[in-house]
Design a protein around this motif. Structure first.
Motif, mmCIF file in Angstrom:
data_model
loop_
_atom_site.group_PDB
_atom_site.id
_atom_site.type_symbol
_atom_site.label_atom_id
_atom_site.label_comp_id
_atom_site.label_asym_id
_atom_site.label_seq_id
_atom_site.Cartn_x
_atom_site.Cartn_y
_atom_site.Cartn_z
ATOM 1 N N HIS A 26 25.555 62.776 25.865
ATOM 2 C CA HIS A 26 25.474 62.497 27.179
ATOM 3 C C HIS A 26 26.819 60.895 27.828
ATOM 4 O O HIS A 26 27.387 61.384 28.165
ATOM 5 N N LEU A 36 31.066 61.461 27.133
ATOM 6 C CA LEU A 36 30.888 62.417 27.998
ATOM 7 C C LEU A 36 31.025 62.011 28.812
ATOM 8 O O LEU A 36 32.258 62.270 30.260
ATOM 9 N N GLU A 37 29.779 60.987 29.758
ATOM 10 C CA GLU A 37 30.406 60.316 30.924
ATOM 11 C C GLU A 37 31.002 59.660 31.235
ATOM 12 O O GLU A 37 31.862 59.232 32.118
ATOM 13 N N LYS A 38 31.333 58.431 29.644
ATOM 14 C CA LYS A 38 32.681 57.605 30.075
ATOM 15 C C LYS A 38 33.632 58.084 29.829
ATOM 16 O O LYS A 38 34.940 57.630 30.924
ATOM 17 N N VAL A 39 33.590 59.692 29.209
ATOM 18 C CA VAL A 39 35.311 60.058 28.997
ATOM 19 C C VAL A 39 35.328 60.428 31.092
ATOM 20 O O VAL A 39 36.391 60.453 31.580
ATOM 21 N N ARG A 40 34.396 60.660 31.639
ATOM 22 C CA ARG A 40 35.326 61.236 32.574
ATOM 23 C C ARG A 40 34.896 60.289 33.583
ATOM 24 O O ARG A 40 35.880 60.682 34.177
ATOM 25 N N ARG A 41 34.606 59.128 33.424
ATOM 26 C CA ARG A 41 34.391 58.167 34.670
ATOM 27 C C ARG A 41 36.474 57.172 34.012
ATOM 28 O O ARG A 41 36.673 56.980 35.524
ATOM 29 N N GLU A 42 36.475 57.266 33.453
ATOM 30 C CA GLU A 42 38.278 57.073 32.693
ATOM 31 C C GLU A 42 39.016 58.011 32.892
ATOM 32 O O GLU A 42 40.692 57.256 33.311
ATOM 33 N N GLU A 43 38.435 59.566 33.234
ATOM 34 C CA GLU A 43 40.054 60.247 33.743
ATOM 35 C C GLU A 43 40.215 60.007 35.406
ATOM 36 O O GLU A 43 39.399 59.428 36.131
#
Length: 138
Positions: free
Chosen positions: A128, A131-138
């Protein structure tokens, strides 16, 4: 129906997972934590009620307001934690406590000792967070 726990009882990996004694241990741990948070919240409210908000010095008033804002944020965090504790107590009551919400796997005694409100295994939690980190970086 309350279960008597031996004095100094701590759940161990050698026991059957989430047996009645372990559930009672975590139920008591959660209730004690909730009580502590509620007492601290009450203390914060009393402090804010008793505070003299009429500081003549603008710097003193700014400090007072800043401290009050910090206390209110802390109290809000406690409110959210109490909600999570209540949900954990409900999971104890319905028999789902100690099992990952995603995989159904055992969360583990050590993790629950450290974070009794945990709903995910360490692996699921890490997934989780990635995935959260990836979403923030997008």
């Amino acid at each position: 129906m309350s279960i008597e726990l031996p004095e100094g009882y701590r759940p161990s990996e050698d026991e059957e997972y989430m047996n009645p004694m372990q559930l009672e241990y975590f139920r008591r741990k959660l209730l004690a934590w909730k009580q502590e948070l509620m007492e601290e919240s009450d203390s914060t409210l009393n402090h804010l009620r008793e505070e003299n908000w009429q500081e003549p010095d603008i710097n003193d008033r700014a400090t007072l307001e800043s401290d009050a804002a910090l206390e209110l944020r802390t109290r809000d965090r406690y409110r959210k934690l109490i909600n999570k504790i209540d949900k954990a107590l409900n999971r104890i009551a319905d028999g789902s406590y100690g099992y990952c919400e995603e995989s159904g796997e055992e969360i583990g005694i050590k993790r629950l000792e450290a974070r009794p409100i945990a709903t995910l295994t360490i692996e699921a939690q890490e997934k989780h967070e990635r995935l959260e980190k990836v979403r923030r970086e997008e």
